[in-house]
Design an enzyme around this catalytic site. Sequence first.
Site, short mmCIF file in Angstrom:
data_model
loop_
_atom_site.label_atom_id
_atom_site.label_comp_id
_atom_site.label_asym_id
_atom_site.label_seq_id
_atom_site.Cartn_x
_atom_site.Cartn_y
_atom_site.Cartn_z
N GLU A 285 -7.66 0.68 48.51
CA GLU A 285 -8.30 1.81 47.34
C GLU A 285 -8.13 2.82 48.27
O GLU A 285 -9.90 3.29 47.96
CB GLU A 285 -9.58 1.50 46.59
CG GLU A 285 -9.67 -0.17 46.16
CD GLU A 285 -11.53 -0.56 46.24
OE1 GLU A 285 -12.67 0.23 46.49
OE2 GLU A 285 -11.82 -1.97 45.83
N PRO A 286 -7.63 3.58 47.74
CA PRO A 286 -7.33 4.71 49.16
C PRO A 286 -7.68 5.96 47.74
O PRO A 286 -7.07 5.76 46.62
CB PRO A 286 -6.41 5.13 49.22
CG PRO A 286 -5.28 4.10 48.97
CD PRO A 286 -5.97 3.33 48.46
N CYS A 357 -26.51 30.63 44.73
CA CYS A 357 -28.08 31.24 45.99
C CYS A 357 -28.41 30.31 46.48
O CYS A 357 -29.58 29.14 46.19
CB CYS A 357 -29.05 31.77 44.95
SG CYS A 357 -28.11 33.60 44.57
N GLU A 358 -27.98 29.90 47.53
CA GLU A 358 -28.23 28.48 48.38
C GLU A 358 -27.83 28.63 49.92
O GLU A 358 -27.10 29.41 49.97
CB GLU A 358 -27.72 27.44 48.16
CG GLU A 358 -27.96 27.17 46.61
CD GLU A 358 -29.46 25.79 46.20
OE1 GLU A 358 -29.73 25.74 47.67
OE2 GLU A 358 -29.99 26.28 45.17
N1 LLP Z 1 -13.37 2.65 46.93
C1 LLP Z 1 -14.76 2.35 46.29
C2 LLP Z 1 -15.84 1.15 45.92
C3 LLP Z 1 -15.57 3.82 46.95
O1 LLP Z 1 -17.41 3.98 46.49
C4 LLP Z 1 -14.68 4.91 47.17
C5 LLP Z 1 -15.49 6.31 47.69
C6 LLP Z 1 -13.46 4.39 47.30
C7 LLP Z 1 -12.83 3.39 47.57
C8 LLP Z 1 -12.12 5.10 48.10
O2 LLP Z 1 -12.53 6.17 49.22
P1 LLP Z 1 -11.62 7.04 50.09
O3 LLP Z 1 -10.08 6.50 50.16
O4 LLP Z 1 -11.72 8.49 49.22
O5 LLP Z 1 -12.96 7.16 51.01
N2 LLP Z 1 -17.75 12.58 47.89
C9 LLP Z 1 -17.75 12.19 49.65
C10 LLP Z 1 -16.78 10.86 50.01
C11 LLP Z 1 -17.04 9.71 48.55
C12 LLP Z 1 -16.49 8.65 49.05
C13 LLP Z 1 -17.74 7.79 47.73
N3 LLP Z 1 -16.38 6.14 47.14
C14 LLP Z 1 -16.30 13.08 50.12
O6 LLP Z 1 -16.28 14.10 49.56
O7 LLP Z 1 -16.34 12.90 51.31
#
Ligand code: LLP
Length: 427
Positions: A285-286, A357-358
Site C-alpha cells: 500500500e505505498p 499567524c503561527e
Molecule cells: N496504508 C495505510 C493503512 C496507511 O495508513 C498509510 C498511510 C499508507 C498505507 C501509506 O503510507 P506511505 O506509503 O505513504 O508511507 N501525513 C504523513 C504520513 C501519514 C501516513 C498515514 N498513513 C506525512 O506527511 O508524512
Amino acid sequence: VPTTRDPGGRLRAGGVDLLGIALDPRYGTPAYVYDLGGMTSEARALEAAFEGAPHLVAYAVKANSAGPVLRALAAEGCGADVVSGAELELALLCGIHPERIVFSGVAKLDPELDLAISRGQAGIGAIQLESIEEIPRVEARATAVGRIARVSARVNPGVERDMLGTHAHIATGHDEAKFGIPKEDIGLALDELRRTTHVQLVGFTSHVGSQFTSTDAYESAARSLFDIVRSVRAEHGRALTFIDTGGGFGIDYGEGCIPRPADFVSVARAGQRAAGLDDLALYVEPGRSLVGAHGVLLATTVQAKRTRSGESRRWLMIDAGLNDLLRPALYQARHRIVGLLAHGEDLAPWRVVGPVCESADDFGEHVLPSTPPHAVAILDAGAYGYTMASRYNGRPLPAEVFVRDGRVVTARRRAPAMEWVADRNIE
Ligand code: LLP
C-alpha cells in the site's frame, strides 16, 4: 531529486520551466506542480519488483488524490487503498476496478461500509478490519445489503516504537496505536468471524508506519504477519487470497533514504517465500514513495525581513504557508528549498517562513541567494501536501499544475480569495 536545471540555470520539473508556471497568471503561486511521468516511472519500477508473481500495488490515495495522478497510476496497473467513502468513489471514477480496492480506517461509517459492499459485481476487494468490534458492524451492513463482504484482518504486530524509527505521529504498528487488531487478539477476531454469515476473510494486512528509510522495521512486521497467517491458515485459510504488508516506503527528503520501493517489496517477498506462503498474492500500500519526489510547491517571495540591532537574523517570507504544506509544522519535517533561478556565488542562510499567524509556519533554514530570490520551489511535496492543505487564515487552497514530457497537461486554479469570504459569511 527529479528537478533539473536548464543550461540557463532555470529549474524544471517534468521538462517544464517552473518560473514560467510561477509567473503565469493562470496559475501563480502558491502552486503545486506534479510530474506525472515521474510518478508513472515509480509505479513501473515497483510493478517490476514482483517479477510476475501475483500481487497488487494498492496506492494509498491519501498521499495525493488528484484525478490525473490516480489515472496515471491506474494505467500502470495500480489499485487503491482508500480511507473514506469519498476516496473510494474517486478511485472508481478514475478507473480503478472495485476488485483492486482495499478500504482501511479505524472508524468507517455505515454508509461507507454500504458503499464498499455494494460497488462492483461483488463489492470491493477487501474491507480492512481494524478492530474486533468492526466485525459485527460489517456483518450487519452486509446482511442489510444482501451480499457477502470480503474482509481482511489488519494485524497490529506491536513492533517496539523505537524500532519503527520514524516520527511518532506516523508510527502505527506499536501497541499504543489505535490501528489494527493486536496480534494477541487475532484468535478472538477469528472466533468472531466464525459467527458471521455474510463476512468472508480473504486476507491479512499490516501497515506499521510511514517514511521508513531502512527496510528493517518493515521486514520484521511482515515476518510477524506471515507467522500469524501460517499458524491460522489450516483452520481459517480456505478463502485467503492475499497478504498485505502495507505501505511506508520512505523517500529521500535530503537526509538520505537508501532503499528504493522495490527493495521493500523484495524483503517482503523473501519473507513470504520463507514462510511458504507464496501461493497468496502479495499486496502493498505505498503512498508517498510513488508520488512524493515528483511534486514541488512553488512560492513567490513576498518580502525579506532582517533585524537591525542585536543578533542578526534574516527571514525570507514567502506566499506559501503551513496551510499549503503542513508537514514541517506537524512532523518537524524538512523539505529542501531552492530558487527557481541558478543560485550563483553570493549565498546566505535564510529562515524561510510563510504568512500564517503561527510560529510553526516555518520551513527551516535554507542557503539561498543573498539577494532574495523572486520565487522558490519547496521540493518533494508531491505526497501529503495538497491533501493536507487547509484554508486556515482565510487563504485559498493552492493551485495544482500537472505536467508530463515537457508540457502542462491540465491544471486546477486557485479559488479566488473572495470565495472564502462568501463561504464564511454565514448569515
Ligand atoms: N496504508 C495505510 C493503512 C496507511 O495508513 C498509510 C498511510 C499508507 C498505507 C501509506 O503510507 P506511505 O506509503 O505513504 O508511507 N501525513 C504523513 C504520513 C501519514 C501516513 C498515514 N498513513 C506525512 O506527511 O508524512
